[in-house]
Design a protein around this motif. Structure first.
Motif, short mmCIF file in Angstrom:
data_model
loop_
_atom_site.label_atom_id
_atom_site.label_comp_id
_atom_site.label_asym_id
_atom_site.label_seq_id
_atom_site.Cartn_x
_atom_site.Cartn_y
_atom_site.Cartn_z
N MET A 170 14.13 93.01 49.15
CA MET A 170 14.50 91.76 47.69
C MET A 170 13.22 91.29 48.10
SD MET A 170 17.48 90.29 47.67
CE MET A 170 16.85 88.96 48.79
N VAL A 171 12.72 89.82 49.22
CA VAL A 171 12.57 88.86 49.06
C VAL A 171 10.72 89.44 48.22
CG1 VAL A 171 11.13 87.39 50.59
CG2 VAL A 171 13.69 87.36 50.75
N LYS A 172 10.11 90.29 49.38
CA LYS A 172 9.05 90.92 48.76
C LYS A 172 9.03 91.25 47.72
CE LYS A 172 7.08 92.64 53.15
NZ LYS A 172 6.93 93.13 54.30
N ASN A 173 9.61 91.78 46.75
CA ASN A 173 9.83 92.04 45.32
C ASN A 173 9.88 90.68 44.71
OD1 ASN A 173 9.25 95.37 45.67
ND2 ASN A 173 11.79 95.67 45.72
N ASN A 174 10.82 90.26 45.36
CA ASN A 174 11.00 88.45 44.07
C ASN A 174 9.78 87.69 44.44
OD1 ASN A 174 13.62 89.27 43.86
ND2 ASN A 174 14.41 87.78 44.96
N ILE A 175 9.06 87.70 44.92
CA ILE A 175 7.91 86.75 45.35
C ILE A 175 6.63 88.20 44.86
CG2 ILE A 175 5.63 86.67 47.21
CD1 ILE A 175 7.87 85.68 48.94
N THR A 176 6.24 88.96 44.71
CA THR A 176 5.18 89.45 43.73
C THR A 176 6.41 89.49 42.33
OG1 THR A 176 5.45 91.50 45.83
CG2 THR A 176 4.36 91.67 43.61
N TYR A 177 7.19 89.51 41.82
CA TYR A 177 7.74 89.38 40.24
C TYR A 177 7.45 88.09 39.77
CZ TYR A 177 10.03 88.69 36.68
OH TYR A 177 11.21 88.63 35.19
N LEU A 178 7.29 87.23 40.86
CA LEU A 178 7.23 85.55 40.41
C LEU A 178 5.65 85.62 40.60
CD1 LEU A 178 10.01 83.81 42.66
CD2 LEU A 178 9.60 83.63 39.67
N LEU A 179 5.06 86.36 41.11
CA LEU A 179 3.79 85.80 41.08
C LEU A 179 2.69 85.93 40.73
CD1 LEU A 179 2.20 86.26 45.08
CD2 LEU A 179 2.28 83.58 44.06
N ARG A 180 3.09 87.41 39.67
CA ARG A 180 2.91 88.93 38.87
C ARG A 180 2.58 87.42 37.40
NH1 ARG A 180 1.16 92.95 37.40
NH2 ARG A 180 1.43 94.03 39.33
N ASN A 181 4.46 86.85 37.27
CA ASN A 181 4.60 86.23 36.17
C ASN A 181 3.90 84.86 36.22
OD1 ASN A 181 6.58 87.49 34.43
ND2 ASN A 181 7.93 87.18 36.30
N LEU A 188 -0.73 91.40 47.77
CA LEU A 188 -1.63 91.79 47.30
C LEU A 188 -2.04 93.10 46.63
CD1 LEU A 188 -4.54 89.53 48.90
CD2 LEU A 188 -3.34 88.76 47.12
N VAL A 189 -1.91 94.21 47.27
CA VAL A 189 -2.09 95.07 46.66
C VAL A 189 -0.94 95.36 45.56
CG1 VAL A 189 -1.12 97.87 47.21
CG2 VAL A 189 -2.91 96.72 48.91
N ARG A 190 0.12 94.82 45.31
CA ARG A 190 1.48 94.92 44.57
C ARG A 190 0.64 93.92 43.15
NH1 ARG A 190 7.45 94.22 46.17
NH2 ARG A 190 7.28 95.69 48.51
N LEU A 191 -0.27 93.82 43.64
CA LEU A 191 -0.95 92.41 42.31
C LEU A 191 -2.35 92.49 42.06
CD1 LEU A 191 0.05 88.94 43.82
CD2 LEU A 191 0.96 90.44 41.78
N GLY A 192 -2.79 93.58 42.54
CA GLY A 192 -4.61 94.30 42.75
C GLY A 192 -4.71 94.64 40.96
N ASP A 193 -3.74 95.12 40.13
CA ASP A 193 -4.06 95.41 38.79
C ASP A 193 -4.32 93.92 37.62
OD1 ASP A 193 -1.56 94.90 38.66
OD2 ASP A 193 -1.38 95.62 37.18
N LEU A 194 -3.94 92.70 38.45
CA LEU A 194 -4.80 91.60 37.98
C LEU A 194 -6.03 90.75 38.26
CD1 LEU A 194 -0.86 89.92 38.29
CD2 LEU A 194 -1.62 91.41 36.18
N ASP A 195 -6.01 90.38 37.37
CA ASP A 195 -7.50 89.43 37.74
C ASP A 195 -7.34 88.13 37.78
OD1 ASP A 195 -10.82 89.09 37.35
OD2 ASP A 195 -10.47 88.95 35.34
#
Length: 162
Positions: A52-63, A89-96
């Motif tokens: 859950m924490v990793k998902n929440n961090i990824t969600y917030l960073l992505r936004n 970072l892999v979870r955010l890999g599609d972002l520039d």
């Protein structure tokens, strides 16, 4: 290009204090302290909560990274193993974005003194001291904070990210 500034270090080294100063000194900046995602009572470190924490961090960073309002996204967390950050970072890999990694270190004496001042338990202090060596050889920009103040640390980070 948008910059993701990741600041790690052992408990009590000063990540929160430094990030508080950093985000206030940068225009168009937002800050996420990974510890905020763990604020639960009782604190329960199990697989479900880790996920859950990793998902929440990824969600917030992505936004934050996709929001045009921000140029700087600051993220601090203990991150004592490279694999933890790599997974995020892999979870955010599609972002520039441009990644800047900074590790805060300090001497055992400075760490103990800071944690005592913060009212940390002896158990927390000992755990943090045990983990100090885990940060010494990370592939990051390392700043020894033992004998310098927050303003100087913030200035050094700003030089790294410029």
């Amino acid at each position: 290009m948008k910059k993701l500034i990741v600041i790690n270090g052992t408990m009590g080294v000063g990540k929160t204090t430094v990030c508080q100063g950093l985000y206030k000194s940068l225009d168009k900046a937002v800050w996420l302290d990974g510890d905020w995602c763990w604020m639960m009572n009782p604190w329960n470190f199990n697989e479900e909560n880790i996920r859950m924490v990793k998902n929440n961090i990824t969600y917030l960073l992505r936004n934050f990274l996709t929001n045009s309002t921000f140029e700087y996204v600051i993220f601090n967390w203990v991150l004592h193993r490279k694999e933890i950050l790599d997974e995020l970072l892999v979870r955010l890999g599609d972002l520039d974005f441009q990644l800047k990694k900074v590790t805060l270190l300090c001497s055992e004496t400075a760490l103990r003194q800071r944690m005592i001042q913060d009212g940390r338990s002896e158990e927390q202090i000992n755990l943090s001291i045990e983990r100090l060596s885990m940060y010494e050889n990370m592939d990051t920009n390392i700043i020894d904070t033992s004998e310098i103040g927050t303003e100087e640390i913030v200035q050094r980070i700003k030089e790294i990210i410029s």
